[in-house]
Design a protein around this motif. Structure first.
Motif, short mmCIF file in Angstrom:
data_model
loop_
_atom_site.label_atom_id
_atom_site.label_comp_id
_atom_site.label_asym_id
_atom_site.label_seq_id
_atom_site.Cartn_x
_atom_site.Cartn_y
_atom_site.Cartn_z
N MET A 1 0.83 -1.19 0.00
CA MET A 1 0.00 0.00 0.00
C MET A 1 0.87 1.25 0.00
O MET A 1 0.64 2.16 -0.77
CB MET A 1 -0.91 -0.04 1.23
CG MET A 1 -1.61 1.25 1.50
SD MET A 1 -3.32 1.06 1.14
CE MET A 1 -3.93 2.62 1.61
N ALA A 2 1.89 1.24 0.88
CA ALA A 2 2.76 2.41 0.95
C ALA A 2 3.56 2.57 -0.32
O ALA A 2 3.82 3.69 -0.77
CB ALA A 2 3.69 2.29 2.14
N SER A 7 5.05 5.41 -5.11
CA SER A 7 5.37 5.29 -6.53
C SER A 7 4.65 6.37 -7.30
O SER A 7 5.22 7.00 -8.20
CB SER A 7 4.95 3.92 -7.04
OG SER A 7 5.67 2.92 -6.40
N SER A 8 3.37 6.61 -6.93
CA SER A 8 2.64 7.66 -7.61
C SER A 8 3.19 9.03 -7.26
O SER A 8 3.23 9.92 -8.10
CB SER A 8 1.15 7.58 -7.28
OG SER A 8 0.94 7.80 -5.92
N ALA A 67 5.51 11.81 5.53
CA ALA A 67 6.97 11.71 5.67
C ALA A 67 7.36 10.38 6.31
O ALA A 67 8.33 9.74 5.91
CB ALA A 67 7.49 12.88 6.50
N ARG A 68 6.60 9.95 7.32
CA ARG A 68 6.88 8.67 7.96
C ARG A 68 6.71 7.54 6.96
O ARG A 68 7.53 6.62 6.88
CB ARG A 68 5.95 8.45 9.16
CG ARG A 68 6.24 7.16 9.93
CD ARG A 68 5.27 6.93 11.08
NE ARG A 68 3.87 7.02 10.71
CZ ARG A 68 3.17 6.05 10.13
NH1 ARG A 68 3.73 4.93 9.82
NH2 ARG A 68 1.89 6.23 9.85
N HIS A 73 8.95 3.49 3.19
CA HIS A 73 9.08 3.02 1.80
C HIS A 73 10.54 2.98 1.36
O HIS A 73 10.99 2.01 0.76
CB HIS A 73 8.27 3.93 0.87
CG HIS A 73 8.49 3.64 -0.58
ND1 HIS A 73 7.99 2.52 -1.19
CD2 HIS A 73 9.19 4.32 -1.53
CE1 HIS A 73 8.37 2.52 -2.46
NE2 HIS A 73 9.09 3.61 -2.68
N LEU A 74 11.27 4.04 1.67
CA LEU A 74 12.68 4.08 1.26
C LEU A 74 13.51 3.03 2.00
O LEU A 74 14.43 2.44 1.42
CB LEU A 74 13.26 5.48 1.49
CG LEU A 74 12.73 6.57 0.56
CD1 LEU A 74 13.26 7.92 0.95
CD2 LEU A 74 13.07 6.25 -0.89
N GLN A 75 13.16 2.76 3.23
CA GLN A 75 13.87 1.71 3.97
C GLN A 75 13.64 0.35 3.32
O GLN A 75 14.58 -0.44 3.17
CB GLN A 75 13.42 1.68 5.43
CG GLN A 75 13.97 2.82 6.26
CD GLN A 75 13.44 2.81 7.68
OE1 GLN A 75 12.56 2.04 8.02
NE2 GLN A 75 14.00 3.66 8.51
#
Length: 176
Positions: A1-2, A7-8, A67-68, A73-75
């Motif tokens: 979901m995240a 991605s969008s 932001a969280r 997502h980046l992690q």
């Protein structure tokens, strides 16, 4: 979901400008819902690319929850943790634990008269009156129902001086 959300979000950020209009050289901003945010002006250096500036502006416009989610997502995507980016915070944590374990030095002391021999009552009353602003009756009442606090929340030096004077006339005194 995240990942679909981000991605969008990243696809919006990376959309190339297709119009050859004069505004194409001006960095685009994302359409934002009125979120009551403060605008923060940041001076940029000549080495920053427009893409970096655009990403920075977009990230600065995120809510805390967004932001969280971006961090999560980046992690996941990069296989890193936020702790690896903060070695200074990790080094400061043990120092904070040591600071908490250090005993707090007492700065305020109470002078307690424990016992006064009957032969030293008059001299003790005189010292009590000199150390405090008590009248004769109050000083006499103070030394009758012992143990009692003579002085509360005084410095160590003042407590030691009072103890020295009272023990000099024969009273038993403790500093708490």
């Amino acid at each position: 979901m995240a990942s679909t959300t981000f991605s969008s979000a990243f696809s919006i950020l990376s959309l190339p400008s297709t119009s050859p209009s004069p505004s194409a050289s001006v960095p685009r901003t994302l359409p934002m819902v009125n979120r009551r945010r403060r605008a923060v002006a940041v001076a940029s250096t000549a080495t920053e690319s427009p893409k970096v500036l655009e990403l920075g502006d977009a990230i600065a416009g995120l809510t805390l929850e967004e932001a969280r989610n971006l961090v999560d997502h980046l992690q996941e995507r990069l296989g890193v943790s936020a702790a690896s980016f903060a070695p200074a915070a990790a080094a400061a944590a043990p120092a904070a634990a040591v600071a908490e374990e250090a005993p707090v030095e007492k700065t305020e002391f109470d002078v307690v008269i424990e016992e006064v021999p009957s032969s030293a009552r008059i001299a003790t009353i005189k010292i009590v009156r000199a150390l405090t602003s008590l009248a004769l009756k109050e000083a006499k009442d103070l030394i009758e129902g012992l143990p009692k606090k003579l002085k509360e929340a005084v410095s160590k030096e003042e407590a030691e001086e009072a103890k020295k004077q009272l023990e000099g006339v024969g009273a038993k005194v403790t500093i708490a």
